[in-house]
Motif scaffolding. Structure first.
Motif, PDB file in Angstrom:
ATOM      1  N   LYS A  10       0.644  -1.414   0.449  1.00 44.76           N
ATOM      2  CA  LYS A  10      -0.090  -0.090  -0.148  1.00 44.76           C
ATOM      3  C   LYS A  10       0.665   1.408   0.301  1.00 44.76           C
ATOM      4  CE  LYS A  10      -3.618  -1.996   0.112  1.00 44.76           C
ATOM      5  NZ  LYS A  10      -5.263  -2.102  -0.748  1.00 44.76           N
ATOM      6  N   ASP A  13      -2.880   5.272  -2.400  1.00 45.27           N
ATOM      7  CA  ASP A  13      -4.113   3.994  -1.706  1.00 45.27           C
ATOM      8  C   ASP A  13      -4.390   4.543  -0.110  1.00 45.27           C
ATOM      9  OD1 ASP A  13      -3.639   1.375  -3.736  1.00 45.27           O
ATOM     10  OD2 ASP A  13      -1.303   1.854  -2.614  1.00 45.27           O
ATOM     11  N   HIS A  27      -6.733   5.967 -10.800  1.00 43.96           N
ATOM     12  CA  HIS A  27      -6.779   5.627 -11.177  1.00 43.96           C
ATOM     13  C   HIS A  27      -7.111   3.753 -10.808  1.00 43.96           C
ATOM     14  CE1 HIS A  27      -3.474   7.652  -9.196  1.00 43.96           C
ATOM     15  NE2 HIS A  27      -2.218   8.062 -10.694  1.00 43.96           N
ATOM     16  N   ILE A  68     -14.176   4.525  -2.336  1.00 42.09           N
ATOM     17  CA  ILE A  68     -13.720   5.270  -1.096  1.00 42.09           C
ATOM     18  C   ILE A  68     -14.095   4.835   0.219  1.00 42.09           C
ATOM     19  CG2 ILE A  68     -12.178   7.234  -0.790  1.00 42.09           C
ATOM     20  CD1 ILE A  68     -11.886   7.332  -3.844  1.00 42.09           C
ATOM     21  N   HIS A  73      -8.957   2.221  -8.888  1.00 44.51           N
ATOM     22  CA  HIS A  73      -9.086   1.261  -7.519  1.00 44.51           C
ATOM     23  C   HIS A  73      -9.197   2.580  -6.564  1.00 44.51           C
ATOM     24  CE1 HIS A  73      -5.343   2.885  -5.548  1.00 44.51           C
ATOM     25  NE2 HIS A  73      -4.745   3.295  -7.204  1.00 44.51           N
ATOM     26  N   THR A  95       0.967   5.810  -7.120  1.00 42.96           N
ATOM     27  CA  THR A  95      -0.023   5.732  -6.792  1.00 42.96           C
ATOM     28  C   THR A  95      -0.819   6.309  -5.416  1.00 42.96           C
ATOM     29  OG1 THR A  95      -2.366   4.458  -6.788  1.00 42.96           O
ATOM     30  CG2 THR A  95      -0.750   3.192  -5.745  1.00 42.96           C
ATOM     31  N   MET A 108      -7.463   8.877  -6.400  1.00 38.52           N
ATOM     32  CA  MET A 108      -8.243   7.279  -6.373  1.00 38.52           C
ATOM     33  C   MET A 108      -9.150   6.985  -7.376  1.00 38.52           C
ATOM     34  SD  MET A 108      -8.257   7.558  -2.071  1.00 38.52           S
ATOM     35  CE  MET A 108      -7.737   7.788  -1.208  1.00 38.52           C
ATOM     36  N   GLY A 122      -9.713   3.153  -2.463  1.00 40.96           N
ATOM     37  CA  GLY A 122      -8.527   3.791  -1.646  1.00 40.96           C
ATOM     38  C   GLY A 122      -9.460   4.208  -0.251  1.00 40.96           C
TER      39      GLY A 122
END
Length: 251
Positions: A6, A81, A128, A175, A130, A79, A125, A132
């Motif tokens: 992470k 996370d 990207h 998120i 994905h 990135t 987030m 978070g």
């Protein structure tokens, strides 16, 4: 390791609870960026973390600096996370003695910066693609009153309410947004507040008398609660203000 692979951005990570969070996150496998206006302690914190931490000087109340630091952090980490909004300012001053400028400054650092970093980190987030996690720093002072710290009370109450709203707003994007509400913790900020009373030793004694546990919290204890909120262990937790206060708010 709860945070293996992470990447986390931690504002206010040079000292106190933020530094404890930085150390614990690295121990749990994360790579991190510490954003703080305290260059000396920020650089020392990053240097002690075996190449897994980047320090970036940043006044979080300056949106230009905030955006530049966040972009640099993400470029370095690849990135984001996890975002930890820990940077804060305290002012132990009664209502009738607090100026407009002092009130605004505390809100700018504690509340407006939390909003700004949450918004910008959420955009990254989402881009990207994905999920978070965002953990804000509220306080027991979001839920109780005192004769001093008027601006701090207002700012942390705002963080608590903002966290609930942001959790609903960002839930469709995967998120998770929550807040930690620490009680009185033995940090440089606590000692600064005691000095604001005019006598640090007597100030610390007066703070301690309010603690049902008979002691202050330790930064590492709060860090472990933050780790819970940031990890998959809290996968069903949204919009919470997790109290870690040694029973301060239940008496």
């Amino acid at each position: 390791m709860k945070l293996k692979q992470k990447c986390a951005v931690i504002t206010g990570g040079a000292n106190g609870i933020g530094r404890a969070v930085a150390e614990l996150f690295v121990a749990e496998g994360a790579r991190i960026a510490i954003l703080d206006c305290d260059r000396r302690n920020g650089e020392a914190a990053a240097a002690a973390l075996n190449g897994r931490a980047l320090f970036l000087p940043c006044d979080v109340s300056d949106s230009r600096q905030a955006d530049e630091a966040l972009q640099t952090a993400v470029s370095h980490l690849d990135t984001i996370d996890i975002l930890i909004n820990d940077a804060a300012s305290q002012l132990n001053k009664p209502l009738l003695e607090t100026s407009d400028e002092e009130f605004r400054k505390v809100l700018d650092i504690n509340l407006t910066a939390t909003f700004h970093f949450t918004r910008e980190a959420a955009k990254l987030m989402i881009a990207h693609r994905h999920p978070g996690v965002i953990v804000n720093f509220s306080s027991t002072f979001a839920f109780v009153g005192s004769p001093g710290y008027i601006a701090y009370h207002a700012s942390k109450g705002g963080v608590a309410a903002f966290t609930r709203a942001a959790a609903i707003a960002l839930m469709p994007h995967g998120i998770r947004v929550n807040a930690i509400a620490p009680g009185t913790t033995d940090t440089p900020g606590l000692h600064a507040g005691a000095r604001d009373t005019g006598d640090e030793a007597k100030g610390m004694e007066s703070f301690l008398r309010l603690q049902p546990l008979g002691r202050f919290g330790r930064p590492e204890e709060i860090a472990r609660a933050v780790l819970f909120l940031a990890s998959d262990d809290a996968g069903f937790v949204y919009g919470a203000n997790l109290l870690a206060d040694g029973g301060y708010t239940i008496i």
